[in-house]
Design a protein around this motif. Structure first.
Motif, PDB file in Angstrom:
ATOM      1  N   ARG A 185     -24.500  79.279  55.000  1.00  0.00           N
ATOM      2  CA  ARG A 185     -23.357  79.095  55.225  1.00  0.00           C
ATOM      3  C   ARG A 185     -22.580  80.907  54.868  1.00  0.00           C
ATOM      4  O   ARG A 185     -21.880  81.130  55.318  1.00  0.00           O
ATOM      5  N   THR A 186     -22.426  80.576  53.373  1.00  0.00           N
ATOM      6  CA  THR A 186     -21.572  81.390  52.567  1.00  0.00           C
ATOM      7  C   THR A 186     -21.818  82.856  52.734  1.00  0.00           C
ATOM      8  O   THR A 186     -21.359  83.770  53.090  1.00  0.00           O
ATOM      9  N   LYS A 187     -23.853  82.658  52.562  1.00  0.00           N
ATOM     10  CA  LYS A 187     -23.845  84.451  52.962  1.00  0.00           C
ATOM     11  C   LYS A 187     -23.471  84.915  54.722  1.00  0.00           C
ATOM     12  O   LYS A 187     -22.993  85.855  54.692  1.00  0.00           O
ATOM     13  N   GLU A 188     -24.126  84.079  55.466  1.00  0.00           N
ATOM     14  CA  GLU A 188     -23.023  84.360  56.924  1.00  0.00           C
ATOM     15  C   GLU A 188     -21.688  85.073  56.908  1.00  0.00           C
ATOM     16  O   GLU A 188     -21.546  85.172  57.862  1.00  0.00           O
ATOM     17  N   ARG A 189     -21.359  84.236  56.287  1.00  0.00           N
ATOM     18  CA  ARG A 189     -19.506  84.129  56.251  1.00  0.00           C
ATOM     19  C   ARG A 189     -19.332  85.631  55.719  1.00  0.00           C
ATOM     20  O   ARG A 189     -18.759  86.376  56.423  1.00  0.00           O
ATOM     21  N   THR A 190     -20.209  85.993  54.735  1.00  0.00           N
ATOM     22  CA  THR A 190     -20.110  87.592  53.835  1.00  0.00           C
ATOM     23  C   THR A 190     -20.711  88.265  55.034  1.00  0.00           C
ATOM     24  O   THR A 190     -19.490  89.609  55.157  1.00  0.00           O
ATOM     25  N   ILE A 191     -21.789  88.698  56.079  1.00  0.00           N
ATOM     26  CA  ILE A 191     -22.013  89.087  56.144  1.00  0.00           C
ATOM     27  C   ILE A 191     -21.017  89.519  57.599  1.00  0.00           C
ATOM     28  O   ILE A 191     -20.840  90.573  57.546  1.00  0.00           O
ATOM     29  N   LEU A 192     -20.708  88.381  57.802  1.00  0.00           N
ATOM     30  CA  LEU A 192     -19.647  88.252  59.164  1.00  0.00           C
ATOM     31  C   LEU A 192     -18.242  88.837  58.496  1.00  0.00           C
ATOM     32  O   LEU A 192     -17.858  89.592  59.445  1.00  0.00           O
ATOM     33  N   ALA A 193     -18.110  88.639  57.629  1.00  0.00           N
ATOM     34  CA  ALA A 193     -16.510  89.677  56.903  1.00  0.00           C
ATOM     35  C   ALA A 193     -17.157  90.948  57.102  1.00  0.00           C
ATOM     36  O   ALA A 193     -16.077  91.358  57.490  1.00  0.00           O
ATOM     37  N   GLU A 194     -18.104  91.082  56.227  1.00  0.00           N
ATOM     38  CA  GLU A 194     -18.315  92.540  55.881  1.00  0.00           C
ATOM     39  C   GLU A 194     -18.454  93.392  56.858  1.00  0.00           C
ATOM     40  O   GLU A 194     -17.888  94.555  57.518  1.00  0.00           O
ATOM     41  N   THR A 195     -19.028  92.629  58.696  1.00  0.00           N
ATOM     42  CA  THR A 195     -19.582  93.448  60.023  1.00  0.00           C
ATOM     43  C   THR A 195     -18.168  93.319  60.590  1.00  0.00           C
ATOM     44  O   THR A 195     -17.983  94.791  61.093  1.00  0.00           O
ATOM     45  N   LYS A 196     -17.094  92.389  60.263  1.00  0.00           N
ATOM     46  CA  LYS A 196     -15.877  92.641  60.653  1.00  0.00           C
ATOM     47  C   LYS A 196     -15.442  93.363  59.941  1.00  0.00           C
ATOM     48  O   LYS A 196     -14.746  94.078  60.889  1.00  0.00           O
ATOM     49  N   ARG A 197     -15.325  94.185  58.696  1.00  0.00           N
ATOM     50  CA  ARG A 197     -14.292  94.983  58.456  1.00  0.00           C
ATOM     51  C   ARG A 197     -15.039  96.142  58.686  1.00  0.00           C
ATOM     52  O   ARG A 197     -14.466  97.558  59.145  1.00  0.00           O
ATOM     53  N   GLU A 198     -17.104  95.888  58.782  1.00  0.00           N
ATOM     54  CA  GLU A 198     -17.269  97.459  59.599  1.00  0.00           C
ATOM     55  C   GLU A 198     -17.319  97.864  61.038  1.00  0.00           C
ATOM     56  O   GLU A 198     -17.001  98.697  61.040  1.00  0.00           O
ATOM     57  N   VAL A 199     -17.103  96.723  61.439  1.00  0.00           N
ATOM     58  CA  VAL A 199     -16.569  96.722  63.227  1.00  0.00           C
ATOM     59  C   VAL A 199     -15.164  97.600  63.281  1.00  0.00           C
ATOM     60  O   VAL A 199     -14.619  98.949  63.690  1.00  0.00           O
ATOM     61  N   GLU A 200     -13.554  97.119  62.197  1.00  0.00           N
ATOM     62  CA  GLU A 200     -12.739  97.099  62.109  1.00  0.00           C
ATOM     63  C   GLU A 200     -12.662  98.737  61.478  1.00  0.00           C
ATOM     64  O   GLU A 200     -11.958  99.827  61.879  1.00  0.00           O
ATOM     65  N   ILE A 201     -13.824  99.155  60.604  1.00  0.00           N
ATOM     66  CA  ILE A 201     -13.680 100.578  60.444  1.00  0.00           C
ATOM     67  C   ILE A 201     -14.187 101.396  61.507  1.00  0.00           C
ATOM     68  O   ILE A 201     -13.481 102.323  61.670  1.00  0.00           O
ATOM     69  N   LEU A 202     -14.898 101.377  61.879  1.00  0.00           N
ATOM     70  CA  LEU A 202     -15.720 101.785  63.042  1.00  0.00           C
ATOM     71  C   LEU A 202     -14.699 101.567  64.535  1.00  0.00           C
ATOM     72  O   LEU A 202     -15.183 102.863  64.377  1.00  0.00           O
ATOM     73  N   SER A 203     -14.212 101.242  64.352  1.00  0.00           N
ATOM     74  CA  SER A 203     -13.060 100.868  65.375  1.00  0.00           C
ATOM     75  C   SER A 203     -11.886 101.854  65.178  1.00  0.00           C
ATOM     76  O   SER A 203     -11.767 102.311  66.109  1.00  0.00           O
ATOM     77  N   LYS A 204     -11.598 101.773  64.044  1.00  0.00           N
ATOM     78  CA  LYS A 204     -10.515 103.008  63.444  1.00  0.00           C
ATOM     79  C   LYS A 204     -10.634 104.204  63.452  1.00  0.00           C
ATOM     80  O   LYS A 204     -10.306 105.578  64.041  1.00  0.00           O
ATOM     81  N   ARG A 205     -12.623 104.168  63.373  1.00  0.00           N
ATOM     82  CA  ARG A 205     -12.551 105.666  63.138  1.00  0.00           C
ATOM     83  C   ARG A 205     -12.482 106.188  64.333  1.00  0.00           C
ATOM     84  O   ARG A 205     -12.486 107.448  64.682  1.00  0.00           O
ATOM     85  N   GLU A 206     -13.467 105.418  65.529  1.00  0.00           N
ATOM     86  CA  GLU A 206     -13.734 105.575  67.114  1.00  0.00           C
ATOM     87  C   GLU A 206     -12.780 106.347  67.374  1.00  0.00           C
ATOM     88  O   GLU A 206     -12.079 106.700  68.225  1.00  0.00           O
ATOM     89  N   LYS A 207     -11.065 104.829  67.249  1.00  0.00           N
ATOM     90  CA  LYS A 207      -9.705 105.617  67.907  1.00  0.00           C
ATOM     91  C   LYS A 207      -9.486 107.035  67.432  1.00  0.00           C
ATOM     92  O   LYS A 207      -8.754 107.448  68.045  1.00  0.00           O
ATOM     93  N   GLU A 208      -9.067 107.323  65.894  1.00  0.00           N
ATOM     94  CA  GLU A 208      -8.885 108.175  65.290  1.00  0.00           C
ATOM     95  C   GLU A 208      -9.824 109.581  66.347  1.00  0.00           C
ATOM     96  O   GLU A 208     -10.146 110.656  66.250  1.00  0.00           O
ATOM     97  N   HIS A 209     -11.520 109.788  66.532  1.00  0.00           N
ATOM     98  CA  HIS A 209     -12.445 110.216  67.101  1.00  0.00           C
ATOM     99  C   HIS A 209     -12.076 110.111  68.555  1.00  0.00           C
ATOM    100  O   HIS A 209     -11.609 111.693  69.128  1.00  0.00           O
TER     101      HIS A 209
END
Length: 169
Positions: free
Chosen positions: A16-40
């Motif tokens: 579960r922790t591993k899933e949450r960590t992966i989920l949090a990293e994925t969420k950060r990556e999604v936010e970063i990608l979303s931010k990059r997408e907005k910039e693009h």
């Protein structure tokens, strides 16, 4: 967690922790990608705006170029007309120069003729003055001889018949 102790459920918690960590990293990556997408997207919007602006400038330049080409063609046609006018004026200038040269030649010839006529007139005037003087001298001589002759005739008139008469008394 379903009823059990923490230690017994450790593999589940780790998972579960591993899933949450992966989920949090994925969420950060999604936010970063979303931010990059907005910039693009923002960059794309700016690029699209620049493209539209450049397209409008190209359109204006094309219209200006067409206008300039029209003006150049108009200027070329006027230049051709002016060139013809210049050639025509040069021909007229050549004719006028020739006429002027002819007039100068005639004037020079007339001046020479005038000088010759002036010399002839001066000679004739001198001759006329000489002849007038001779005429005056002759008249004087003639008048003197006439009056002498008249005196002789009136003073010493000898009639052909009769006695001599003196008219002076």
């Amino acid at each position: 967690m379903e009823g059990g102790s923490y230690s017994t459920n450790l593999p589940f918690v780790r998972k579960r922790t591993k899933e949450r960590t992966i989920l949090a990293e994925t969420k950060r990556e999604v936010e970063i990608l979303s931010k990059r997408e907005k910039e693009h997207l923002k960059d794309l919007d700016q690029a699209s705006h620049r493209e539209r602006k450049l397209f409008a400038e190209v359109k204006d330049l094309t219209a200006h170029q067409r206008k300039s080409v029209g003006e150049i063609e108009h200027l070329n046609s006027r230049n051709a007309i002016y060139t013809q006018d210049i050639e025509h004026l040069r021909a007229i200038e050549t004719e006028l120069r020739q006429e002027l040269q002819d007039a100068l030649t005639r004037t020079s010839q007339q001046a020479e003729e005038t000088v010759q006529l002036d010399r002839q007139l001066h000679k004739q005037a001198s001759e006329y003055a000489r002849l007038q003087q001779e005429y005056a001298d002759l008249r004087t001589l003639t008048a003197d001889s006439s009056s002498w002759s008249l005196r002789e005739n009136t003073c010493f008139h000898l009639p052909t018949t009769g006695p001599r008469q003196d008219h002076t008394t």
